[in-house]
Design a protein around this motif. Sequence first.
Motif, PDB file in Angstrom:
ATOM      1  N   GLN B   6       1.240  -0.993  -0.073  1.00  0.00           N
ATOM      2  CA  GLN B   6      -0.490  -0.106   0.130  1.00  0.00           C
ATOM      3  C   GLN B   6       0.629   1.234  -0.084  1.00  0.00           C
ATOM      4  OE1 GLN B   6      -2.622  -1.909   3.181  1.00  0.00           O
ATOM      5  NE2 GLN B   6      -3.792   0.097   2.708  1.00  0.00           N
ATOM      6  N   ILE B  20     -10.814   6.900  -1.603  1.00  0.00           N
ATOM      7  CA  ILE B  20     -10.180   6.265  -2.898  1.00  0.00           C
ATOM      8  C   ILE B  20      -8.216   5.437  -2.518  1.00  0.00           C
ATOM      9  CG2 ILE B  20      -8.969   5.479  -5.597  1.00  0.00           C
ATOM     10  CD1 ILE B  20     -10.766   6.780  -6.168  1.00  0.00           C
ATOM     11  N   LEU B  21      -8.588   4.302  -1.736  1.00  0.00           N
ATOM     12  CA  LEU B  21      -7.573   3.051  -1.431  1.00  0.00           C
ATOM     13  C   LEU B  21      -6.701   2.155  -2.086  1.00  0.00           C
ATOM     14  CD1 LEU B  21      -9.401   4.038   1.241  1.00  0.00           C
ATOM     15  CD2 LEU B  21      -7.567   3.331   2.526  1.00  0.00           C
ATOM     16  N   ASN B  22      -5.638   2.362  -2.579  1.00  0.00           N
ATOM     17  CA  ASN B  22      -5.168   1.442  -3.418  1.00  0.00           C
ATOM     18  C   ASN B  22      -3.676   0.388  -2.761  1.00  0.00           C
ATOM     19  OD1 ASN B  22      -6.274   2.038  -5.384  1.00  0.00           O
ATOM     20  ND2 ASN B  22      -4.637   4.343  -5.539  1.00  0.00           N
ATOM     21  N   CYS B  23      -4.052  -0.911  -4.026  1.00  0.00           N
ATOM     22  CA  CYS B  23      -3.445  -2.301  -3.139  1.00  0.00           C
ATOM     23  C   CYS B  23      -2.778  -2.628  -4.448  1.00  0.00           C
ATOM     24  CB  CYS B  23      -3.943  -2.833  -2.344  1.00  0.00           C
ATOM     25  SG  CYS B  23      -3.382  -4.342  -1.125  1.00  0.00           S
ATOM     26  N   ASP B  24      -1.369  -2.924  -4.268  1.00  0.00           N
ATOM     27  CA  ASP B  24      -0.815  -3.442  -5.282  1.00  0.00           C
ATOM     28  C   ASP B  24       0.290  -4.862  -5.003  1.00  0.00           C
ATOM     29  OD1 ASP B  24       0.060  -0.462  -5.982  1.00  0.00           O
ATOM     30  OD2 ASP B  24      -1.233  -1.986  -7.605  1.00  0.00           O
ATOM     31  N   TRP B  35     -10.478  -6.355   2.452  1.00  0.00           N
ATOM     32  CA  TRP B  35      -9.974  -4.823   3.035  1.00  0.00           C
ATOM     33  C   TRP B  35     -10.563  -5.212   4.300  1.00  0.00           C
ATOM     34  CZ3 TRP B  35      -7.365  -1.253   1.263  1.00  0.00           C
ATOM     35  CH2 TRP B  35      -6.633  -1.320  -0.622  1.00  0.00           C
ATOM     36  N   HIS B  72      -4.381  -5.218  -9.325  1.00  0.00           N
ATOM     37  CA  HIS B  72      -3.897  -4.103  -8.423  1.00  0.00           C
ATOM     38  C   HIS B  72      -5.697  -3.848  -7.584  1.00  0.00           C
ATOM     39  CE1 HIS B  72      -3.814   0.142  -6.956  1.00  0.00           C
ATOM     40  NE2 HIS B  72      -5.519   0.334  -8.396  1.00  0.00           N
ATOM     41  N   SER B  74      -8.595  -1.669  -5.507  1.00  0.00           N
ATOM     42  CA  SER B  74      -8.464  -0.667  -4.871  1.00  0.00           C
ATOM     43  C   SER B  74      -9.726  -0.560  -3.957  1.00  0.00           C
ATOM     44  CB  SER B  74      -8.608   0.266  -6.101  1.00  0.00           C
ATOM     45  OG  SER B  74      -9.811   0.127  -6.759  1.00  0.00           O
ATOM     46  N   HIS B  76     -13.198   1.959  -2.582  1.00  0.00           N
ATOM     47  CA  HIS B  76     -13.773   2.774  -2.748  1.00  0.00           C
ATOM     48  C   HIS B  76     -15.083   3.377  -1.825  1.00  0.00           C
ATOM     49  CE1 HIS B  76     -12.891   3.834  -7.408  1.00  0.00           C
ATOM     50  NE2 HIS B  76     -11.755   3.546  -7.086  1.00  0.00           N
ATOM     51  N   CYS B  90      -5.190  -3.955   3.033  1.00  0.00           N
ATOM     52  CA  CYS B  90      -5.815  -4.643   2.549  1.00  0.00           C
ATOM     53  C   CYS B  90      -4.980  -6.235   2.562  1.00  0.00           C
ATOM     54  CB  CYS B  90      -5.310  -4.110   0.906  1.00  0.00           C
ATOM     55  SG  CYS B  90      -3.348  -4.574   0.395  1.00  0.00           S
TER      56      CYS B  90
END
Lengths: 114, 112
Positions: B6, B20-24, B35, B72, B74, B76, B90
């Motif tokens: 993250q 918007i939170l992101n995770c790879d 999450w 990826h 995400s 929301h 995540c």
Amino acid sequence: DAGITQSPRHKVTETGTPVTLRCHQTENHRYMYWYRQDPGHGLRLIHYSYGVKDTDKGEVSDGYSVSRSKTEDFLLTLESATSSQTSVYFCAIIRGLAGDGEQFFGPGTRLTVL
Amino acid sequence: DQQVKQNSPSLSVQEGRISILNCDYTNSMFDYFLWYKKYPAEGPTFLISISSIKDKNEDGRFTVFLNKSAKHLSLHIVPSQPGDSAVYFCAVFSNTGNQFYFGTGTSLTVIP
């Protein structure tokens, strides 16, 4: 509420002493987990159990051992605590018989090793 | 090696706007994605999940999107509320490894 308690909730100990943390669940779930949470690392798996006397290592298992002699209790032992083991420790369970699905976490134990 | 990343340690959003939170993630074998939300001095609580056979899952104000080709994930949140202020993790799961891997977390602050 998944009926998970952790004890103690806070502990301060000295380097080199043994420490045992207890996780207790009331719903007889098969899978139980121990994580540690550290800044910059998130949650990292230490050990997990998939039944009585059945345990396996996680990604940060060095310096830790576990035991599960009863379904409801999962013990995490630091044989000789070090300052690098200062952390917040979380226990978790999964409802159901499979090892997937969402985890339910206990309230955590804050351990400080001086 | 970090299996899940993250890259944003923190995020601030105005109340009512979208968060918007992101995770790879690194391993294409992961097949279940979750999450969690965490308040200070409490354990993480499950928020929403998605399996690898889907690309979107919605639950009220929360929607998770999965882009498998980009590895990826995400989350929301819309509209964002002050009570959403928390750390969001995540997590990914692989049936072959039978373990969960968590990201480092993103601290969300929703400004009233």
